[in-house]
Scaffold this motif. Structure first.
Motif: not given
Length: 332
Positions: A18-19, A25-26, A192-194, A220-222
């Motif tokens: 996930g990390a 993704a960021t 997890l937040l993403r 907005a989601k990004a």
């Protein structure tokens, strides 16, 4: 013991994956969504702001906790039709860098004034604060009254909010603040937040993103999914009580300027806001309007907390009224 070791290994693997995914993704989002405004460097940090429109006074808009400048995209273009308006991302939101400084009213106002000076945005200003940033806008006016010509407060926090609302609601909010401070950054770092934001499984983020036009929802989601978003949201949550104390102290020791002031209150309960809490918050907002002899309190009966997204025309009209009073007095 073997099963425990296996479960622990799986958990570590999931967190690690996930990390890594969150980092990639960021980075992808940073290339996919470029800043619509300008980046300015202040003391080694980059700040993002956007200016549109022409005219005076300049309207300076600040968002609530967790809010990038995107929260005002239904308001900003309309305000730009009658004056100049600046929106910006506070440190750690949107395209602005993280800050290691406590996210208190005093610190935020200091950073905003540095941004305005570096960007050569001359006072006087009409300040627009929403939710948490209402404390920031008022702190600004107490300490620099000569720079503030008018103000619009949009369903803002009040420094006595925890003293005059039901104990059960106060305790719930303080528990949430503690939870946010410790859990949200971890959720952000591990992806997890993403995941929750992407699938609209986080009620607050889903509720906000659905208020944007469909073309703006991916952006907005990004922004809500950024690692630094979770960190900053936790920093601001941890500093709420300090910001309230700073606003209370300023109110007791300094005079609020006699300026055009419009205070908007939500008229509909939402999330954890019951009708009883809503009515008490409306009373506190009426108290804020009384700080100026030109203060007016308005209840947005068809809106929840995010009035600038539920009924943007009310916020636009409030800003227009204040701008016209600043320009022409009471008879525009």
């Amino acid at each position: 013991m073997l099963w425990l070791a296996v479960l622990l290994g799986v958990l570590i693997g999931v967190i690690g994956f996930g990390a890594i995914y969150q980092t990639l993704a960021t980075r992808r989002d940073r290339h996919r969504f470029l800043p619509p405004g300008k980046l300015i460097e202040i003391e080694g940090s980059h700040w993002h702001y956007q200016i549109v429109g022409d005219g005076s006074p300049t309207v300076i808009v600040d968002s609530g906790a967790g809010g990038p400048h995107l929260d005002w995209q239904l308001v900003q273009p309309e305000v730009a039709k009658f004056t100049r308006v600046l929106t910006y991302d506070r440190a750690g939101y949107g395209w602005s860098d993280l800050s290691s400084e406590p996210r208190t009213a005093e610190q935020v106002v200091s950073e905003l004034r540095q941004l305005l000076q570096k960007a050569e945005i001359e006072p006087p200003y009409v300040l627009v604060g929403m939710s948490l940033s209402g404390l920031f806008s008022r702190f600004f006016a107490y300490h620099y009254p000569e720079e503030v010509a008018g103000m619009v407060l949009v369903d803002v926090a009040h420094e006595r909010m925890y003293e005059e609302t039901p104990v059960e609601w106060v305790e719930l909010n303080k528990r949430l603040e503690g939870l946010l401070t410790h859990v949200v950054p971890m959720m952000g770092r591990t992806g997890l937040l993403r995941l929750l934001v992407t699938f609209d499984a986080l009620p607050l983020a889903a509720g906000l993103s659905q208020k944007f036009p469909p073309s703006m929802r991916p952006l907005a989601k990004a922004l809500y999914s950024q690692t630094q978003f979770g960190i900053t949201f936790a920093q601001e949550s941890a500093a709420v009580s300090v910001s309230m104390n700073q606003a209370e102290q300023a109110r007791q020791t300094k005079s609020f300027p006699d300026i055009p002031l419009l205070v908007l209150s939500a008229g509909k309960p939402n999330f954890d806001i019951t009708q009883e809490v809503l009515e008490k918050l409306q009373e506190l907002h009426a108290d804020l309007a009384s700080e100026s002899s030109q203060g007016i309190h308005i209840v947005a009966h068809e809106s929840g907390h995010a009035i600038q997204l539920d009924e943007p025309e009310l916020v636009i009209d409030a800003i227009r009224q204040v701008v016209e009073k600043v320009r022409y007095g009471n008879t525009p």
